[in-house]
Design a protein around this motif. Sequence first.
Motif, PDB file in Angstrom:
ATOM      1  N   LEU A  98       0.832  -1.198   0.000  1.00  0.00           N
ATOM      2  CA  LEU A  98       0.000   0.000   0.000  1.00  0.00           C
ATOM      3  C   LEU A  98       0.866   1.247   0.000  1.00  0.00           C
ATOM      4  O   LEU A  98       1.779   1.395   0.819  1.00  0.00           O
ATOM      5  CB  LEU A  98      -0.909   0.006   1.231  1.00  0.00           C
ATOM      6  CG  LEU A  98      -1.823   1.226   1.374  1.00  0.00           C
ATOM      7  CD1 LEU A  98      -2.864   1.255   0.263  1.00  0.00           C
ATOM      8  CD2 LEU A  98      -2.498   1.236   2.738  1.00  0.00           C
ATOM      9  N   PHE A 139     -13.278   2.444   1.348  1.00  0.00           N
ATOM     10  CA  PHE A 139     -12.816   1.103   1.685  1.00  0.00           C
ATOM     11  C   PHE A 139     -12.261   1.121   3.097  1.00  0.00           C
ATOM     12  O   PHE A 139     -11.290   1.813   3.386  1.00  0.00           O
ATOM     13  CB  PHE A 139     -11.750   0.642   0.681  1.00  0.00           C
ATOM     14  CG  PHE A 139     -11.140  -0.702   0.974  1.00  0.00           C
ATOM     15  CD1 PHE A 139     -11.907  -1.760   1.423  1.00  0.00           C
ATOM     16  CD2 PHE A 139      -9.776  -0.901   0.791  1.00  0.00           C
ATOM     17  CE1 PHE A 139     -11.345  -2.997   1.689  1.00  0.00           C
ATOM     18  CE2 PHE A 139      -9.195  -2.131   1.050  1.00  0.00           C
ATOM     19  CZ  PHE A 139      -9.985  -3.179   1.495  1.00  0.00           C
ATOM     20  N   ASN A 152      -7.250  -8.813   4.149  1.00  0.00           N
ATOM     21  CA  ASN A 152      -7.474  -7.449   3.671  1.00  0.00           C
ATOM     22  C   ASN A 152      -6.688  -7.142   2.406  1.00  0.00           C
ATOM     23  O   ASN A 152      -7.164  -6.405   1.538  1.00  0.00           O
ATOM     24  CB  ASN A 152      -7.107  -6.443   4.771  1.00  0.00           C
ATOM     25  CG  ASN A 152      -8.179  -6.314   5.824  1.00  0.00           C
ATOM     26  OD1 ASN A 152      -9.276  -5.846   5.553  1.00  0.00           O
ATOM     27  ND2 ASN A 152      -7.877  -6.726   7.047  1.00  0.00           N
ATOM     28  N   ARG A 207      -8.338  -5.807  -0.987  1.00  0.00           N
ATOM     29  CA  ARG A 207      -7.882  -4.559  -1.620  1.00  0.00           C
ATOM     30  C   ARG A 207      -7.520  -4.786  -3.082  1.00  0.00           C
ATOM     31  O   ARG A 207      -7.856  -3.968  -3.953  1.00  0.00           O
ATOM     32  CB  ARG A 207      -6.673  -3.984  -0.867  1.00  0.00           C
ATOM     33  CG  ARG A 207      -6.072  -2.754  -1.559  1.00  0.00           C
ATOM     34  CD  ARG A 207      -5.062  -2.039  -0.708  1.00  0.00           C
ATOM     35  NE  ARG A 207      -3.831  -2.760  -0.503  1.00  0.00           N
ATOM     36  CZ  ARG A 207      -2.796  -2.765  -1.345  1.00  0.00           C
ATOM     37  NH1 ARG A 207      -2.865  -2.112  -2.500  1.00  0.00           N
ATOM     38  NH2 ARG A 207      -1.683  -3.434  -1.047  1.00  0.00           N
ATOM     39  N   GLU A 227      -9.072  -2.853  -6.237  1.00  0.00           N
ATOM     40  CA  GLU A 227      -8.212  -2.080  -7.128  1.00  0.00           C
ATOM     41  C   GLU A 227      -8.276  -2.600  -8.566  1.00  0.00           C
ATOM     42  O   GLU A 227      -8.083  -1.835  -9.515  1.00  0.00           O
ATOM     43  CB  GLU A 227      -6.775  -2.100  -6.604  1.00  0.00           C
ATOM     44  CG  GLU A 227      -6.620  -1.271  -5.325  1.00  0.00           C
ATOM     45  CD  GLU A 227      -5.237  -1.347  -4.733  1.00  0.00           C
ATOM     46  OE1 GLU A 227      -4.397  -2.114  -5.254  1.00  0.00           O
ATOM     47  OE2 GLU A 227      -4.986  -0.650  -3.732  1.00  0.00           O
ATOM     48  N   VAL A 280      -7.311   3.982   1.818  1.00  0.00           N
ATOM     49  CA  VAL A 280      -7.578   2.731   2.511  1.00  0.00           C
ATOM     50  C   VAL A 280      -7.655   3.085   3.999  1.00  0.00           C
ATOM     51  O   VAL A 280      -6.662   3.506   4.597  1.00  0.00           O
ATOM     52  CB  VAL A 280      -6.482   1.686   2.239  1.00  0.00           C
ATOM     53  CG1 VAL A 280      -6.762   0.411   3.029  1.00  0.00           C
ATOM     54  CG2 VAL A 280      -6.410   1.390   0.739  1.00  0.00           C
TER      55      VAL A 280
END
Length: 284
Positions: A6, A212, A238, A242, A246, A254
Amino acid sequence: MPSMTLDPDRLCVHQVTLMKQCDFAQSLDAFVRNGIFKTAVWREKLDAIGTQEGSRLLKDSGVDAVSLCAGGFLTSRDPANFQSSLDDNRRWIEQAAAIGAASLVVITGGLDEGDRDLAGARKRALEGFSQLIPEARAAGIRLALEPLHPMVCGFRSVLSSLREANDWLDQLESDSAMAREVLGIALDSYALWWEADLEAQIERAGQRIINFHVSDWLPDTCDLRLDRGMPGDGGIDNLRIRQWIEAQGYNGPVEVEIFSERNWWLRDPNEVLKVIKERCATAI
């Protein structure tokens, strides 16, 4: 393929994650100290200091308000209470716009005491959201419908799955030309990780997903609402969720949202935020 790691600039921490340790201003100070510049604003904290002061503090701190939480609560069978809830939501839309948030996260509400007409409660929530579309559009605020876990259906949300949220938006969009630009979905991994066809429903939702939220489900949870885990400490993947989101084009914040009465709310804010940032590389 979406990134495995991330981007730290996308990290958002909900004010509720520091619910017991910090008031509105203190939470912003903690975020800035830890290099976090996005938050979701908890409405009760904002109300405690006033919208104007909250807006000033956000601006001065450099922390962006991603959303205001939570609105909705549109299931009452009492006409006066239902109308009062609509008026509250119109005010919350104005608050969201005043603090520069992009969305007002809305939950449906549950059943009135003694009410067993679940279909009727759902019908009223749908009608309530449809009535708020013009005001939200005029204010430039999107309404993010957040389905919650089925175990809170009776008192918190009669919308319990992403499949249902997609069905609701299909109906609302067919009834109003403005609905598509105003309405969206807040996907909370804690509420929806169990859904058998979650990946397919995320694909169906596509760019309807505008918020999200992440936390974790502890296998020995002591409280359905107030014992959420830190991402990486429970059973929710998670990172995989994600990636599914995406793949549909989502590249927004996030948001770590942890209700934790027995653990994380008792810890030093800097420790909580340090762990969250560490988990960005491994679990979010």
